[in-house]
Scaffold this active site. Sequence first.
Site, mmCIF file in Angstrom:
data_model
loop_
_atom_site.group_PDB
_atom_site.id
_atom_site.type_symbol
_atom_site.label_atom_id
_atom_site.label_comp_id
_atom_site.label_asym_id
_atom_site.label_seq_id
_atom_site.Cartn_x
_atom_site.Cartn_y
_atom_site.Cartn_z
ATOM 1 N N SER A 44 0.818 -1.207 0.000
ATOM 2 C CA SER A 44 0.000 0.000 0.000
ATOM 3 C C SER A 44 0.854 1.260 0.000
ATOM 4 C CB SER A 44 -0.905 -0.008 1.235
ATOM 5 O OG SER A 44 -1.629 1.197 1.323
ATOM 6 N N HIS B 1 0.094 5.622 -0.379
ATOM 7 C CA HIS B 1 -0.739 6.788 -0.656
ATOM 8 C C HIS B 1 -0.090 7.541 -1.804
ATOM 9 C CE1 HIS B 1 -3.918 9.513 0.454
ATOM 10 N NE2 HIS B 1 -3.076 10.532 0.425
ATOM 11 N N GLU C 72 1.039 0.490 11.896
ATOM 12 C CA GLU C 72 1.638 1.830 11.888
ATOM 13 C C GLU C 72 0.957 2.852 12.796
ATOM 14 O OE1 GLU C 72 3.866 -0.066 8.872
ATOM 15 O OE2 GLU C 72 1.711 0.052 8.837
ATOM 16 N N TYR D 102 -2.342 3.385 13.419
ATOM 17 C CA TYR D 102 -3.672 3.890 13.069
ATOM 18 C C TYR D 102 -4.724 3.291 14.018
ATOM 19 C CZ TYR D 102 -1.472 5.932 8.958
ATOM 20 O OH TYR D 102 -0.674 6.678 8.135
ATOM 21 N N ARG E 295 -3.220 -5.954 7.793
ATOM 22 C CA ARG E 295 -1.874 -5.407 7.934
ATOM 23 C C ARG E 295 -1.662 -5.080 9.410
ATOM 24 N NH1 ARG E 295 3.154 -4.399 5.401
ATOM 25 N NH2 ARG E 295 3.940 -2.357 5.995
ATOM 26 N N HIS F 239 4.057 5.621 13.273
ATOM 27 C CA HIS F 239 4.623 6.816 12.651
ATOM 28 C C HIS F 239 5.333 7.700 13.669
ATOM 29 C CE1 HIS F 239 3.218 5.890 8.746
ATOM 30 N NE2 HIS F 239 1.943 6.004 9.022
ATOM 31 N N GLN G 110 12.313 11.174 -0.302
ATOM 32 C CA GLN G 110 12.165 12.594 -0.585
ATOM 33 C C GLN G 110 10.968 12.937 -1.464
ATOM 34 O OE1 GLN G 110 16.872 12.981 -0.914
ATOM 35 N NE2 GLN G 110 15.896 14.915 -1.365
ATOM 36 N N ALA H 224 20.511 13.701 -12.750
ATOM 37 C CA ALA H 224 19.686 14.429 -13.713
ATOM 38 C C ALA H 224 20.029 14.021 -15.135
ATOM 39 C CB ALA H 224 19.869 15.939 -13.521
ATOM 40 N N LYS I 207 19.192 24.970 9.846
ATOM 41 C CA LYS I 207 19.172 23.713 10.570
ATOM 42 C C LYS I 207 20.303 22.804 10.108
ATOM 43 C CE LYS I 207 14.106 23.631 11.015
ATOM 44 N NZ LYS I 207 12.876 22.875 10.648
ATOM 45 N N GLY J 10 21.397 21.240 -10.754
ATOM 46 C CA GLY J 10 22.348 22.142 -10.136
ATOM 47 C C GLY J 10 23.020 23.063 -11.126
#
Length: 686
Positions: free
Chosen positions: A19, A21, A170, A172, A219, A257, A350, A395, A577, A661
């Site tokens: 699964s 999302h 997870e 839920y 699950r 999570h 990412q 790239a 940061k 870049g």
Amino acid sequence: MSPWTLGPLRLPNRIVMGSMHTGLELLDDGGVALAAFYRERAAGGAACIVTGGIAVSDEARGGPDFAVFGVGGTDERFRVAVDAVHEEGGTVLAQLFHAGRYALVGGLVDRHGAPQRAVAPSALPWAAARGVVPEELTATEVERTVADFAAAARTARDIGFDGVEVMASEGYLINQFASPLTNLREDAWGGTPERRRRFAVEVVRAVRAAVPDLAVTIRLSGADLMPGSSTDEDVDALVRDLLPLGLDAVSVGIGWHESRTPTIQAAVPHGAWIPTVTRIADVVRASDRPEVRVIASNRMTDLRDAEAVLADGRIDAVAMARPFLADATLVERSLAGRFDLVTTCIGCNQACLDRSIVAQPVSCLVNPRAGRELEFPLRPTVAAMRVDVVGGGPAGLAAAVDAARRGHRVRLWEAADELGGQFGLAALVPGKEDYAAPVRAAAAELVDRGAEVLLGRAATAADLADSDAVVVASGVVPRSLDVPGADLPHVVPYERALREGVPAGTVAVVGGGGIGVDTAAFLTESPDEHERALDFAARWDVTPSTTLVGDLPQREPTADRVTRPGEQVTVLRRTGKFGQGVGLTSRWVALGRLRDAGVRMVGGVQEYLRIEPGTLWIRDEAGDEVAVPADSVVVCAGQERHDELTTGLQAAGVPFAVVGGARDARSVDAVRATSEAIAAVRVLAP
């Protein structure tokens, strides 16, 4: 490759697409984008696909981009997607989902226009809830929620799904009911382990009764990885309670999570959670229903991983999710023996998980077509063109492979003696070895498709004068440090440090962004994956698994590679940061590893004053002049764009685009770079 059964389903191989999302579920396009996404994966060999979570009611939504059966055309969109999977000979399960207290409800309204509630077993918020305290479900509402799961299962059957997966992992809602951390009730739904398990039992019982003819799986989190939550014994007892209810499979997930144990990041060893799955499998095999299937998941990226997991027969199938973003043809290519062509998931998160948690459409860093199959269809070109790509980093490889796949005549120019660019450097960092794999796959595919790869050749405008289209993806060069003493021999740019190693002794890392953090990991962590796997298990108090570690070819460490105590490394940053540029769901892991190692991180540096043998002098946040021990200084002070072709190409009138870049070195982002590359080559060479 062996066929198997999942309830009424007959499946040709043991790879399930887990699964995910996607962010495509609510697009107002009649479901065609979602259908295109699933169609490619079914055509690519996924035996069974599990959808992203589909909320069983309005209050079950996790956020604004979650679909709910019966609302806003959801049923019609999924009908189109299911039909697409079936047309490719695949099967598909609907994941029935309830976020519980994980629902991010700010500004959301239900189908009647009322503000969406967040609900839970008990009125306990979690850190990311933005101050929202969930309402405790009444006993009547609990029973209604059980009925919601059953109703959603019936809707899934009516749409044409081949089965349903009950989401109880997870952290839920179902997981929340089972845990003493989040279920403080004293009624029939809590107060004892047996009563806390009751909600999961009643949901599965109701779902099975609602769809007796479909496959039904659940699950489960094999381990919550939350101090004070359900124990292994609690989870095993839940499995025993569920097995008599007619389940066809138990799919084993890991963690919540909000857990502070890494579970899916690149730093997690391959197969780290297999001992947890094996424990569940042993419970199933020792029960009265040993035929129930057990499905493993998490941190397996390759079908060779899957084969190793399935070898002893205790586990029946492997669910992979992100690897199907990286390569829709993962199964097809692997079963044909072309592992060299498979674009491997690098675990960066990412463009997938990081986007999904902020309600953005999901894609993939190493496969920017993922989730954009309609925007970038794989149709052969009607007019083959000479396409030149300058730069063999992520790239450039993305542009070259896309053009070659569509039948263009491709030349790829790389000034270095090997492909990879920044990915080649990243692959030298402990925990990022997988970054080398997509480079190998791209190189193999370019050879297969007849592309010309020119290594050690810095392209000139004259070289490109005969080109129909040029993609300039020449990347970045490290920014130098303008400080007295920066020309001393013990001051090196990060590229040299990673390729050649750094001599023993103290090190000051100038720059605390993503590259600085990676460099500190390179300096302090072992290059031996087996050793790191054992360290991971010890650090997080989990059963060690080294079964799948080191299954991909690794680069030999340099002769000068020195692993030193973290106390010998200082990472310095002016503003921002530490780890800025690292993905949202990976940054905390990267920084935690450095803190655990004892690496010193100094922020708020006002000025780098001078470098002397053994010392870097800085002006710290308080304005004081401070000496930082530095037998070596590694410069990670950012990058500058590297583009020496624009003027010449303009003068020659050659159509071109500059991407990644080379176009803009600020906050260099490989997701942006690969996405720009494929978009550019599609415009220049349709």
